[in-house]
Design a protein around this motif. Structure first.
Motif, PDB file in Angstrom:
ATOM      1  N   ALA A  69      12.417  77.334  81.619  1.00 53.21           N
ATOM      2  CA  ALA A  69      11.804  76.723  80.446  1.00 53.21           C
ATOM      3  C   ALA A  69      12.941  76.279  79.541  1.00 53.21           C
ATOM      4  CB  ALA A  69      10.913  77.722  79.715  1.00 53.21           C
ATOM      5  N   ASP A  70      12.689  75.242  78.756  1.00 50.68           N
ATOM      6  CA  ASP A  70      13.729  74.782  77.846  1.00 50.68           C
ATOM      7  C   ASP A  70      13.198  74.713  76.429  1.00 50.68           C
ATOM      8  OD1 ASP A  70      12.195  72.245  78.428  1.00 50.68           O
ATOM      9  OD2 ASP A  70      13.703  71.432  77.076  1.00 50.68           O
ATOM     10  N   ASP A  71      14.112  74.800  75.500  1.00 51.78           N
ATOM     11  CA  ASP A  71      13.810  74.512  74.104  1.00 51.78           C
ATOM     12  C   ASP A  71      14.995  73.719  73.575  1.00 51.78           C
ATOM     13  OD1 ASP A  71      12.078  74.609  71.851  1.00 51.78           O
ATOM     14  OD2 ASP A  71      13.391  76.086  70.925  1.00 51.78           O
ATOM     15  N   SER A  72      14.687  72.749  72.746  1.00 54.49           N
ATOM     16  CA  SER A  72      15.769  71.902  72.256  1.00 54.49           C
ATOM     17  C   SER A  72      15.441  71.388  70.877  1.00 54.49           C
ATOM     18  CB  SER A  72      16.006  70.731  73.225  1.00 54.49           C
ATOM     19  OG  SER A  72      14.828  69.960  73.348  1.00 54.49           O
ATOM     20  N   GLY A  73      16.465  70.827  70.245  1.00 53.95           N
ATOM     21  CA  GLY A  73      16.265  70.266  68.925  1.00 53.95           C
ATOM     22  C   GLY A  73      17.519  69.579  68.432  1.00 53.95           C
ATOM     23  N   LEU A  74      17.413  69.066  67.235  1.00 54.03           N
ATOM     24  CA  LEU A  74      18.497  68.326  66.598  1.00 54.03           C
ATOM     25  C   LEU A  74      19.166  69.210  65.554  1.00 54.03           C
ATOM     26  CD1 LEU A  74      19.954  65.577  66.121  1.00 54.03           C
ATOM     27  CD2 LEU A  74      18.215  65.129  64.366  1.00 54.03           C
ATOM     28  N   CYS A  75      20.484  69.323  65.622  1.00 50.58           N
ATOM     29  CA  CYS A  75      21.259  70.116  64.669  1.00 50.58           C
ATOM     30  C   CYS A  75      22.189  69.164  63.913  1.00 50.58           C
ATOM     31  CB  CYS A  75      22.072  71.180  65.407  1.00 50.58           C
ATOM     32  SG  CYS A  75      21.041  72.304  66.377  1.00 50.58           S
ATOM     33  N   VAL A  76      21.967  69.034  62.600  1.00 48.91           N
ATOM     34  CA  VAL A  76      22.699  68.084  61.764  1.00 48.91           C
ATOM     35  C   VAL A  76      23.735  68.839  60.942  1.00 48.91           C
ATOM     36  CG1 VAL A  76      22.501  66.318  59.976  1.00 48.91           C
ATOM     37  CG2 VAL A  76      20.679  66.573  61.678  1.00 48.91           C
ATOM     38  N   ASP A  77      25.006  68.423  61.074  1.00 49.28           N
ATOM     39  CA  ASP A  77      26.109  69.111  60.387  1.00 49.28           C
ATOM     40  C   ASP A  77      25.893  69.192  58.875  1.00 49.28           C
ATOM     41  OD1 ASP A  77      27.190  69.156  62.927  1.00 49.28           O
ATOM     42  OD2 ASP A  77      28.733  67.645  62.521  1.00 49.28           O
TER      43      ASP A  77
END
Length: 193
Positions: A69-77
């Motif tokens: 299974a995967d989980d992902s997202g956007l990480c903004v500095d």
């Protein structure tokens, strides 16, 4: 080598990418529907790894086959890594890019770095492991392109957004593709040729 692997998703794009990357190992990748798992556990983890593991465990317990299974997202500095694990819940459906651009409107170009991050959890009778992949880029100033979803229209890779790349171009650099290649290496090492 294992013969079958269940991916805790019914998303056709995720399945296609996993099938393409794992095909040389001779592993058949099944969707959770194809494997007979009808579960949608609450993803309430504090990290991508925790959420991936919640999904992988639920499907593994339902079908008893090796599961990913995967989980992902956007990480903004400039936002201290937000929206991160809350990327899907950051804004109402269809408003993610607009909200992000509004929040980033006064951030100078040299501070707009960001990364798409993906963690895959693998579970079988021996326990579990996780592997991760990143795609580094920056947040643009406007939405561009039609070949993506989520934050793709504002995530710049070089001079184009992810939504301006072809599917093949995107798969070569994507965070999920990177994590799946890590999974490929892990499975090859664990099960040999």
């Amino acid at each position: 080598m294992i013969k079958q692997l269940v991916m805790a998703t019914n998303n056709a794009n995720k399945l296609r990418e996993a099938r393409e990357i794992l095909a040389p190992l001779g592993i058949e990748v099944l969707s959770q529907r194809e494997a007979g798992a009808n579960c949608d556990p609450e993803e309430n983890g504090a990290t991508f790894a925790e959420n991936a593991l919640i999904k992988a465990k639920a499907v593994y317990e339902a079908v008893g086959l090796p599961t990913i299974a995967d989980d992902s997202g956007l990480c903004v500095d400039a936002m201290d890594g937000r929206p991160g694990v809350y990327s899907a819940r950051y804004a109402p459906e269809g408003q993610h890019c607009a909200k992000l651009l509004e929040e980033m409107k006064d951030v100078p170009e040299d501070k707009r770095g960001a990364a798409f991050r993906c963690t895959i959890a693998y579970i079988d009778e021996n326990g579990y492991d996780t592997m991760s992949g990143d795609c580094k880029g920056a947040i643009g100033y406007e939405q561009r392109g039609t070949n993506g979803f989520g934050y793709d229209p504002v995530f710049m890779v070089g001079d184009r957004t992810m939504a301006e790349l072809t599917a093949d171009e995107k798969n070569k650099i994507s965070h999920r593709g990177a994590a799946l290649r890590e999974l490929y290496s892990f499975l090859k090492e664990r099960y040999g040729d």
